[in-house]
Design a protein around this motif. Sequence first.
Motif, PDB file in Angstrom:
ATOM      1  N   ALA A 169       0.825  -1.209   0.000  1.00  0.00           N
ATOM      2  CA  ALA A 169       0.000   0.000   0.000  1.00  0.00           C
ATOM      3  C   ALA A 169       0.857   1.256   0.000  1.00  0.00           C
ATOM      4  O   ALA A 169       0.565   2.227  -0.724  1.00  0.00           O
ATOM      5  CB  ALA A 169      -0.928  -0.008   1.212  1.00  0.00           C
ATOM      6  N   ALA A 170       1.924   1.263   0.799  1.00  0.00           N
ATOM      7  CA  ALA A 170       2.804   2.434   0.846  1.00  0.00           C
ATOM      8  C   ALA A 170       3.466   2.667  -0.510  1.00  0.00           C
ATOM      9  O   ALA A 170       3.607   3.819  -0.958  1.00  0.00           O
ATOM     10  CB  ALA A 170       3.867   2.256   1.927  1.00  0.00           C
TER      11      ALA A 170
ATOM     12  N   SER B 143      -6.188  11.185  -3.203  1.00  0.00           N
ATOM     13  CA  SER B 143      -6.677  10.257  -4.223  1.00  0.00           C
ATOM     14  C   SER B 143      -5.745   9.061  -4.363  1.00  0.00           C
ATOM     15  O   SER B 143      -6.191   7.951  -4.651  1.00  0.00           O
ATOM     16  CB  SER B 143      -6.809  10.973  -5.569  1.00  0.00           C
ATOM     17  N   ALA B 144      -4.438   9.276  -4.181  1.00  0.00           N
ATOM     18  CA  ALA B 144      -3.484   8.160  -4.210  1.00  0.00           C
ATOM     19  C   ALA B 144      -3.760   7.196  -3.068  1.00  0.00           C
ATOM     20  O   ALA B 144      -3.652   5.974  -3.226  1.00  0.00           O
ATOM     21  CB  ALA B 144      -2.055   8.692  -4.139  1.00  0.00           C
TER      22      ALA B 144
ATOM     23  N   ALA C 167      -4.928   3.167  -3.259  1.00  0.00           N
ATOM     24  CA  ALA C 167      -4.334   2.078  -2.479  1.00  0.00           C
ATOM     25  C   ALA C 167      -5.405   1.329  -1.701  1.00  0.00           C
ATOM     26  O   ALA C 167      -5.392   0.089  -1.640  1.00  0.00           O
ATOM     27  CB  ALA C 167      -3.272   2.637  -1.532  1.00  0.00           C
ATOM     28  N   GLU C 168      -6.329   2.062  -1.103  1.00  0.00           N
ATOM     29  CA  GLU C 168      -7.411   1.420  -0.346  1.00  0.00           C
ATOM     30  C   GLU C 168      -8.257   0.528  -1.245  1.00  0.00           C
ATOM     31  O   GLU C 168      -8.604  -0.609  -0.877  1.00  0.00           O
ATOM     32  CB  GLU C 168      -8.284   2.480   0.316  1.00  0.00           C
ATOM     33  N   GLN C 169      -8.581   1.017  -2.435  1.00  0.00           N
ATOM     34  CA  GLN C 169      -9.389   0.220  -3.365  1.00  0.00           C
ATOM     35  C   GLN C 169      -8.671  -1.054  -3.781  1.00  0.00           C
ATOM     36  O   GLN C 169      -9.283  -2.120  -3.887  1.00  0.00           O
ATOM     37  CB  GLN C 169      -9.752   1.066  -4.583  1.00  0.00           C
ATOM     38  N   LEU C 170      -7.361  -0.964  -4.000  1.00  0.00           N
ATOM     39  CA  LEU C 170      -6.596  -2.154  -4.368  1.00  0.00           C
ATOM     40  C   LEU C 170      -6.560  -3.159  -3.217  1.00  0.00           C
ATOM     41  O   LEU C 170      -6.700  -4.368  -3.433  1.00  0.00           O
ATOM     42  CB  LEU C 170      -5.177  -1.765  -4.788  1.00  0.00           C
ATOM     43  N   LEU C 171      -6.367  -2.671  -2.006  1.00  0.00           N
ATOM     44  CA  LEU C 171      -6.361  -3.575  -0.852  1.00  0.00           C
ATOM     45  C   LEU C 171      -7.697  -4.301  -0.716  1.00  0.00           C
ATOM     46  O   LEU C 171      -7.745  -5.506  -0.444  1.00  0.00           O
ATOM     47  CB  LEU C 171      -6.056  -2.791   0.432  1.00  0.00           C
ATOM     48  N   ARG C 172      -8.777  -3.570  -0.918  1.00  0.00           N
ATOM     49  CA  ARG C 172     -10.098  -4.192  -0.845  1.00  0.00           C
ATOM     50  C   ARG C 172     -10.292  -5.192  -1.983  1.00  0.00           C
ATOM     51  O   ARG C 172     -10.861  -6.276  -1.789  1.00  0.00           O
ATOM     52  CB  ARG C 172     -11.167  -3.114  -0.876  1.00  0.00           C
ATOM     53  N   MET C 173      -9.798  -4.853  -3.158  1.00  0.00           N
ATOM     54  CA  MET C 173      -9.914  -5.759  -4.293  1.00  0.00           C
ATOM     55  C   MET C 173      -9.132  -7.050  -4.045  1.00  0.00           C
ATOM     56  O   MET C 173      -9.502  -8.120  -4.526  1.00  0.00           O
ATOM     57  CB  MET C 173      -9.389  -5.081  -5.566  1.00  0.00           C
ATOM     58  N   TYR C 174      -8.064  -6.958  -3.264  1.00  0.00           N
ATOM     59  CA  TYR C 174      -7.243  -8.127  -2.969  1.00  0.00           C
ATOM     60  C   TYR C 174      -7.731  -8.910  -1.752  1.00  0.00           C
ATOM     61  O   TYR C 174      -7.050  -9.821  -1.283  1.00  0.00           O
ATOM     62  CB  TYR C 174      -5.790  -7.707  -2.768  1.00  0.00           C
ATOM     63  N   GLY C 175      -8.901  -8.538  -1.221  1.00  0.00           N
ATOM     64  CA  GLY C 175      -9.535  -9.347  -0.193  1.00  0.00           C
ATOM     65  C   GLY C 175      -9.535  -8.788   1.209  1.00  0.00           C
ATOM     66  O   GLY C 175     -10.012  -9.446   2.141  1.00  0.00           O
TER      67      GLY C 175
ATOM     68  N   THR D 184      -7.626   1.881   7.062  1.00  0.00           N
ATOM     69  CA  THR D 184      -6.615   2.205   8.073  1.00  0.00           C
ATOM     70  C   THR D 184      -5.210   2.151   7.487  1.00  0.00           C
ATOM     71  O   THR D 184      -4.408   3.081   7.662  1.00  0.00           O
ATOM     72  CB  THR D 184      -6.718   1.231   9.263  1.00  0.00           C
ATOM     73  N   ILE D 185      -4.904   1.067   6.782  1.00  0.00           N
ATOM     74  CA  ILE D 185      -3.567   0.901   6.205  1.00  0.00           C
ATOM     75  C   ILE D 185      -3.276   1.971   5.155  1.00  0.00           C
ATOM     76  O   ILE D 185      -2.159   2.503   5.080  1.00  0.00           O
ATOM     77  CB  ILE D 185      -3.427  -0.508   5.602  1.00  0.00           C
ATOM     78  N   ALA D 186      -4.270   2.310   4.351  1.00  0.00           N
ATOM     79  CA  ALA D 186      -4.067   3.253   3.253  1.00  0.00           C
ATOM     80  C   ALA D 186      -4.011   4.699   3.719  1.00  0.00           C
ATOM     81  O   ALA D 186      -3.738   5.593   2.897  1.00  0.00           O
ATOM     82  CB  ALA D 186      -5.176   3.093   2.213  1.00  0.00           C
ATOM     83  N   HIS D 187      -4.238   4.948   4.999  1.00  0.00           N
ATOM     84  CA  HIS D 187      -4.207   6.319   5.492  1.00  0.00           C
ATOM     85  C   HIS D 187      -3.239   6.499   6.660  1.00  0.00           C
ATOM     86  O   HIS D 187      -3.254   7.526   7.327  1.00  0.00           O
ATOM     87  CB  HIS D 187      -5.622   6.759   5.905  1.00  0.00           C
ATOM     88  N   ARG D 188      -2.369   5.512   6.875  1.00  0.00           N
ATOM     89  CA  ARG D 188      -1.332   5.702   7.884  1.00  0.00           C
ATOM     90  C   ARG D 188      -0.296   6.719   7.405  1.00  0.00           C
ATOM     91  O   ARG D 188      -0.104   6.877   6.199  1.00  0.00           O
ATOM     92  CB  ARG D 188      -0.658   4.350   8.175  1.00  0.00           C
TER      93      ARG D 188
END
Length: 211
Positions: free
Chosen positions: A95-96, A180-181, A185-193, A201-205
């Motif tokens: 994500a980072a 938006s970046a 990242a959040e959308q990709l994490l959700r897409m990956y399950g 939380t991870i995408a906004h640390r």
Amino acid sequence: MAEAPKPTSRLERRKTRTRQALIDAARTFLARQGMAEVSIQELTEAADVGFGSFYNHFGSKDELFHAAIADVLEEHGQLLDELTADIEDPAEVFAASVRLTGRLVDTHPQIARVLTRTGLPYLDSDKGLAPRALRDIRRAMDAGRFRLGNPYVALAGAGGSLLGFLQLWLEHPDLVDEGSADELAEQLLRMYGMNHQEAHTIAHRPLPVAR
């Protein structure tokens, strides 16, 4: 500019400087207009080196541009390695890396422009984001953080999304921003399950910063 082994003799140092000057000039042209209709004369003038010295380093203009692309990809990869070195969770590393790459328009605009002009072939490269993203996807799968079948499909999704995002930001900076970046990242994490709350939380640390 990606780091290279330091030459030992004065001649080797001079040759390395000349070669890097040509690569830097090619990077500038790639970011500005791509490879089309750039002459070797223009490249050597921009690098401030003699025309005759070009062929001491590269067999053709295409060879120089491929070296310039490799240089950009390696610089990008080294940047991601440095900034994510202290993160243990492979999902957070992934994500980072997405978030940092999305911000290249602001932080490293030349890299962003070269990536968009290079296009999807950068996904086949053994340098830059692609091999690192594939590594982190596989590690996240092994750790049970991502629920995926084929990691290469996940890589294609991330790479295509990032290229589209960079292109959008470069051409329409009024439509997207740093936040938006993070959303990407959040959308990709959700897409990956990953579930919505953890992905958010991870995408906004706080992102790591260069030392």
